[in-house]
Design a protein around this motif. Structure first.
Motif, PDB file in Angstrom:
ATOM      1  N   THR A   6      -3.602  -7.436  -4.046  1.00 23.67           N
ATOM      2  CA  THR A   6      -4.452  -7.156  -5.194  1.00 23.67           C
ATOM      3  C   THR A   6      -3.809  -7.737  -6.440  1.00 23.67           C
ATOM      4  OG1 THR A   6      -5.202  -5.095  -4.182  1.00 23.67           O
ATOM      5  CG2 THR A   6      -5.538  -5.327  -6.552  1.00 23.67           C
ATOM      6  N   ILE A   7      -4.640  -8.401  -7.262  1.00 20.25           N
ATOM      7  CA  ILE A   7      -4.141  -8.977  -8.504  1.00 20.25           C
ATOM      8  C   ILE A   7      -5.279  -8.964  -9.526  1.00 20.25           C
ATOM      9  CG2 ILE A   7      -4.710 -11.339  -7.833  1.00 20.25           C
ATOM     10  CD1 ILE A   7      -2.094 -12.187  -9.323  1.00 20.25           C
ATOM     11  N   GLU A   8      -4.926  -8.766 -10.783  1.00 19.77           N
ATOM     12  CA  GLU A   8      -5.923  -8.811 -11.849  1.00 19.77           C
ATOM     13  C   GLU A   8      -6.095 -10.252 -12.309  1.00 19.77           C
ATOM     14  OE1 GLU A   8      -5.560  -6.041 -15.044  1.00 19.77           O
ATOM     15  OE2 GLU A   8      -4.919  -4.430 -13.702  1.00 19.77           O
ATOM     16  N   ALA A   9      -7.330 -10.587 -12.701  1.00 19.57           N
ATOM     17  CA  ALA A   9      -7.625 -11.935 -13.161  1.00 19.57           C
ATOM     18  C   ALA A   9      -8.636 -11.870 -14.296  1.00 19.57           C
ATOM     19  CB  ALA A   9      -8.179 -12.763 -12.009  1.00 19.57           C
ATOM     20  N   GLU A  10      -8.610 -12.895 -15.115  1.00 22.60           N
ATOM     21  CA  GLU A  10      -9.534 -12.994 -16.235  1.00 22.60           C
ATOM     22  C   GLU A  10     -10.759 -13.812 -15.843  1.00 22.60           C
ATOM     23  OE1 GLU A  10      -9.106 -11.581 -19.287  1.00 22.60           O
ATOM     24  OE2 GLU A  10      -7.262 -10.654 -18.549  1.00 22.60           O
ATOM     25  N   VAL A  11     -11.902 -13.486 -16.416  1.00 20.14           N
ATOM     26  CA  VAL A  11     -13.109 -14.290 -16.218  1.00 20.14           C
ATOM     27  C   VAL A  11     -12.803 -15.714 -16.666  1.00 20.14           C
ATOM     28  CG1 VAL A  11     -15.472 -14.659 -17.009  1.00 20.14           C
ATOM     29  CG2 VAL A  11     -14.692 -12.348 -16.456  1.00 20.14           C
ATOM     30  N   THR A  17      -5.258 -20.771  -9.492  1.00 22.47           N
ATOM     31  CA  THR A  17      -4.237 -20.216 -10.379  1.00 22.47           C
ATOM     32  C   THR A  17      -4.005 -18.745 -10.069  1.00 22.47           C
ATOM     33  OG1 THR A  17      -4.846 -21.774 -12.120  1.00 22.47           O
ATOM     34  CG2 THR A  17      -3.601 -19.822 -12.799  1.00 22.47           C
ATOM     35  N   VAL A  18      -5.078 -18.012  -9.844  1.00 19.09           N
ATOM     36  CA  VAL A  18      -4.974 -16.593  -9.501  1.00 19.09           C
ATOM     37  C   VAL A  18      -4.215 -16.440  -8.182  1.00 19.09           C
ATOM     38  CG1 VAL A  18      -6.262 -14.497  -8.942  1.00 19.09           C
ATOM     39  CG2 VAL A  18      -7.095 -16.017 -10.750  1.00 19.09           C
ATOM     40  N   ALA A  19      -4.573 -17.249  -7.196  1.00 17.98           N
ATOM     41  CA  ALA A  19      -3.898 -17.185  -5.894  1.00 17.98           C
ATOM     42  C   ALA A  19      -2.412 -17.497  -6.038  1.00 17.98           C
ATOM     43  CB  ALA A  19      -4.545 -18.158  -4.924  1.00 17.98           C
ATOM     44  N   GLU A  20      -2.083 -18.509  -6.828  1.00 18.23           N
ATOM     45  CA  GLU A  20      -0.673 -18.872  -7.029  1.00 18.23           C
ATOM     46  C   GLU A  20       0.103 -17.723  -7.673  1.00 18.23           C
ATOM     47  OE1 GLU A  20       1.837 -21.993  -9.734  1.00 18.23           O
ATOM     48  OE2 GLU A  20      -0.049 -22.696  -8.869  1.00 18.23           O
ATOM     49  N   ARG A  21      -0.491 -17.068  -8.670  1.00 12.82           N
ATOM     50  CA  ARG A  21       0.180 -15.927  -9.305  1.00 12.82           C
ATOM     51  C   ARG A  21       0.408 -14.800  -8.320  1.00 12.82           C
ATOM     52  NH1 ARG A  21      -2.113 -12.938 -12.662  1.00 12.82           N
ATOM     53  NH2 ARG A  21      -4.232 -13.717 -12.766  1.00 12.82           N
ATOM     54  N   ILE A  52     -12.562 -25.707  -7.271  1.00 13.89           N
ATOM     55  CA  ILE A  52     -13.533 -25.925  -8.348  1.00 13.89           C
ATOM     56  C   ILE A  52     -14.215 -24.624  -8.775  1.00 13.89           C
ATOM     57  CG2 ILE A  52     -13.955 -28.353  -7.775  1.00 13.89           C
ATOM     58  CD1 ILE A  52     -16.521 -27.423  -6.316  1.00 13.89           C
ATOM     59  N   PHE A  53     -13.666 -23.492  -8.367  1.00 12.34           N
ATOM     60  CA  PHE A  53     -14.278 -22.199  -8.664  1.00 12.34           C
ATOM     61  C   PHE A  53     -13.366 -21.380  -9.562  1.00 12.34           C
ATOM     62  CE2 PHE A  53     -15.315 -17.753  -7.730  1.00 12.34           C
ATOM     63  CZ  PHE A  53     -16.684 -17.774  -7.918  1.00 12.34           C
ATOM     64  N   SER A  54     -13.957 -20.745 -10.550  1.00 10.80           N
ATOM     65  CA  SER A  54     -13.220 -19.844 -11.439  1.00 10.80           C
ATOM     66  C   SER A  54     -13.766 -18.432 -11.274  1.00 10.80           C
ATOM     67  CB  SER A  54     -13.395 -20.284 -12.893  1.00 10.80           C
ATOM     68  OG  SER A  54     -12.826 -21.546 -13.084  1.00 10.80           O
ATOM     69  N   VAL A  55     -13.001 -17.458 -11.724  1.00 10.85           N
ATOM     70  CA  VAL A  55     -13.421 -16.057 -11.637  1.00 10.85           C
ATOM     71  C   VAL A  55     -14.717 -15.886 -12.443  1.00 10.85           C
ATOM     72  CG1 VAL A  55     -12.778 -13.683 -12.153  1.00 10.85           C
ATOM     73  CG2 VAL A  55     -11.025 -15.301 -11.361  1.00 10.85           C
ATOM     74  N   GLN A  61     -14.621  -6.370  -9.057  1.00  8.25           N
ATOM     75  CA  GLN A  61     -13.686  -6.677  -7.978  1.00  8.25           C
ATOM     76  C   GLN A  61     -14.307  -7.719  -7.069  1.00  8.25           C
ATOM     77  OE1 GLN A  61     -11.976  -3.277  -5.990  1.00  8.25           O
ATOM     78  NE2 GLN A  61     -11.872  -4.366  -4.055  1.00  8.25           N
ATOM     79  N   LEU A  62     -13.488  -8.623  -6.576  1.00  4.37           N
ATOM     80  CA  LEU A  62     -13.911  -9.608  -5.583  1.00  4.37           C
ATOM     81  C   LEU A  62     -12.991  -9.498  -4.376  1.00  4.37           C
ATOM     82  CD1 LEU A  62     -14.408 -12.781  -7.812  1.00  4.37           C
ATOM     83  CD2 LEU A  62     -16.198 -11.333  -6.864  1.00  4.37           C
ATOM     84  N   THR A  63     -13.555  -9.608  -3.196  1.00  2.00           N
ATOM     85  CA  THR A  63     -12.765  -9.623  -1.962  1.00  2.00           C
ATOM     86  C   THR A  63     -12.810 -11.041  -1.418  1.00  2.00           C
ATOM     87  OG1 THR A  63     -13.331  -7.333  -1.508  1.00  2.00           O
ATOM     88  CG2 THR A  63     -12.503  -8.637   0.342  1.00  2.00           C
ATOM     89  N   ILE A  64     -11.635 -11.658  -1.330  1.00  2.00           N
ATOM     90  CA  ILE A  64     -11.544 -13.050  -0.912  1.00  2.00           C
ATOM     91  C   ILE A  64     -10.869 -13.121   0.452  1.00  2.00           C
ATOM     92  CG2 ILE A  64     -10.611 -15.321  -1.477  1.00  2.00           C
ATOM     93  CD1 ILE A  64     -10.672 -14.370  -4.435  1.00  2.00           C
ATOM     94  N   ASN A  65     -11.548 -13.766   1.385  1.00  2.00           N
ATOM     95  CA  ASN A  65     -11.001 -13.969   2.724  1.00  2.00           C
ATOM     96  C   ASN A  65     -10.610 -15.431   2.856  1.00  2.00           C
ATOM     97  OD1 ASN A  65     -11.567 -11.277   3.821  1.00  2.00           O
ATOM     98  ND2 ASN A  65     -13.687 -11.857   3.507  1.00  2.00           N
TER      99      ASN A  65
END
Length: 72
Positions: A6-11, A17-21, A52-55, A61-65
């Motif tokens: 679980t990680i917080e991300a900005e719109v 970038t979120v995955a790397e963090r 090519i996708f941003s939050v 909440q988003l669930t990413i597989n």
């Protein structure tokens, strides 16, 4: 693949970038969405190329597989 990370991300923050963090490596190829090496499944949206996708706005909440492809 890691589970229950679980990680917080900005719109507007790029998904890679979120995955790397979060310490998660999403394989990439062309970085333009053509090769689909970075394809993920977002339960609330569907399959898409993370390069090519941003939050998006409007989701608490988003669930990413992640897919596992030994080629990448």
């Amino acid at each position: 693949m890691p589970d229950d990370v679980t990680i917080e991300a900005e719109v507007g923050e790029p998904l890679l970038t979120v995955a790397e963090r979060a310490g998660i490596d999403i394989p990439t190829g062309c970085l333009m969405g053509s090769c689909h090496a970075c394809e993920v499944d977002i339960e609330e949206i569907g399959e898409l190329c993370s390069c090519i996708f941003s939050v998006p706005p409007g989701y608490a909440q988003l669930t990413i597989n992640l897919f596992s492809d030994p080629t990448w």
